[in-house]
Design a protein around this motif. Structure first.
Motif, PDB file in Angstrom:
ATOM      1  N   LEU A 136       0.836  -1.204   0.000  1.00  0.00           N
ATOM      2  CA  LEU A 136       0.000   0.000   0.000  1.00  0.00           C
ATOM      3  C   LEU A 136       0.870   1.253   0.000  1.00  0.00           C
ATOM      4  N   ARG A 137       1.922   1.268   0.831  1.00  0.00           N
ATOM      5  CA  ARG A 137       2.836   2.420   0.842  1.00  0.00           C
ATOM      6  C   ARG A 137       3.498   2.610  -0.519  1.00  0.00           C
ATOM      7  N   ARG A 138       3.951   1.506  -1.124  1.00  0.00           N
ATOM      8  CA  ARG A 138       4.585   1.614  -2.457  1.00  0.00           C
ATOM      9  C   ARG A 138       3.601   2.168  -3.473  1.00  0.00           C
ATOM     10  N   ASP A 139       2.372   1.675  -3.441  1.00  0.00           N
ATOM     11  CA  ASP A 139       1.360   2.154  -4.391  1.00  0.00           C
ATOM     12  C   ASP A 139       1.053   3.636  -4.172  1.00  0.00           C
ATOM     13  N   LEU A 140       0.940   4.042  -2.918  1.00  0.00           N
ATOM     14  CA  LEU A 140       0.679   5.456  -2.628  1.00  0.00           C
ATOM     15  C   LEU A 140       1.864   6.328  -3.031  1.00  0.00           C
ATOM     16  N   LYS A 141       3.086   5.837  -2.821  1.00  0.00           N
ATOM     17  CA  LYS A 141       4.272   6.580  -3.268  1.00  0.00           C
ATOM     18  C   LYS A 141       4.273   6.724  -4.783  1.00  0.00           C
ATOM     19  N   SER A 142       3.817   5.679  -5.489  1.00  0.00           N
ATOM     20  CA  SER A 142       3.722   5.773  -6.950  1.00  0.00           C
ATOM     21  C   SER A 142       2.761   6.874  -7.360  1.00  0.00           C
ATOM     22  N   LEU A 143       1.625   6.963  -6.666  1.00  0.00           N
ATOM     23  CA  LEU A 143       0.674   8.039  -6.960  1.00  0.00           C
ATOM     24  C   LEU A 143       1.290   9.397  -6.637  1.00  0.00           C
ATOM     25  N   SER A 144       1.979   9.497  -5.499  1.00  0.00           N
ATOM     26  CA  SER A 144       2.600  10.766  -5.114  1.00  0.00           C
ATOM     27  C   SER A 144       3.656  11.191  -6.118  1.00  0.00           C
ATOM     28  N   ALA A 145       4.336  10.230  -6.726  1.00  0.00           N
ATOM     29  CA  ALA A 145       5.394  10.538  -7.687  1.00  0.00           C
ATOM     30  C   ALA A 145       4.840  11.168  -8.958  1.00  0.00           C
TER      31      ALA A 145
END
Length: 163
Positions: A136-145
């Motif tokens: 979930l953190r990786r996916d959210l970081k992808s969105l933030s990027a």
């Protein structure tokens, strides 16, 4: 001609923005409640934590890290400055640039708040059941990027850290 109700249902079920906003509101309420005994909101905790670094960041860097514009960040900093938890000062090498830093009182408040955050964070992760918090953190970081300004600013010294 009005949109068909089926379109509304499709957007309700598929919209990443809607689902992210709903989840963010739930998390914000939970962390606000958890951090209340330390006298902080979740936004203030995140801002103080972002200031907890060896060198005070520039306001623009801080805004990019937090996904906020400079005006919003400046407004969020004001109550922390009034409470003497943070300070904002000109860069010693370039007076046009402002930097923000934790004060000793800010360090103390952040230290006091951390156990509340830790307990709330662990409880939320436990409630996720089969969901994978690291994913979930990786996916959210992808969105933030997707925010070009945030992509170049690491959330911490170790960009691979999934915590």
């Amino acid at each position: 001609m009005p949109l068909p109700y089926e379109t509304t249902l499709h957007v309700r079920d598929a919209c990443l923005c809607l689902h992210t906003q709903r989840a963010a509101r739930v998390l914000a309420r939970r962390f606000d409640a958890a951090l209340r005994p330390a006298g902080l909101t979740n936004e203030q905790f995140s801002l103080l934590m972002a200031l907890n670094r060896p060198q005070p960041p520039q306001i623009g860097e801080l805004a990019a890290l937090l996904g906020a514009d400079r005006t919003t960040l400046t407004a969020a900093l004001k109550p922390l400055v009034r409470q003497n938890l943070a300070s904002v000062h000109p860069d010693p090498e370039d007076g046009r640039v402002r930097r923000a830093a934790l004060t000793p009182e800010g360090h103390a408040r952040l230290t006091a708040a951390l156990p509340f955050w830790t307990e709330a964070h662990a409880a939320i992760e436990a409630e996720l059941g089969d969901a994978d918090p690291a994913r979930l953190r990786r996916d959210l970081k992808s969105l933030s990027a997707l925010n070009p300004g945030a992509a170049a600013i690491p959330l911490c010294d170790d960009q691979e850290n999934d915590a």
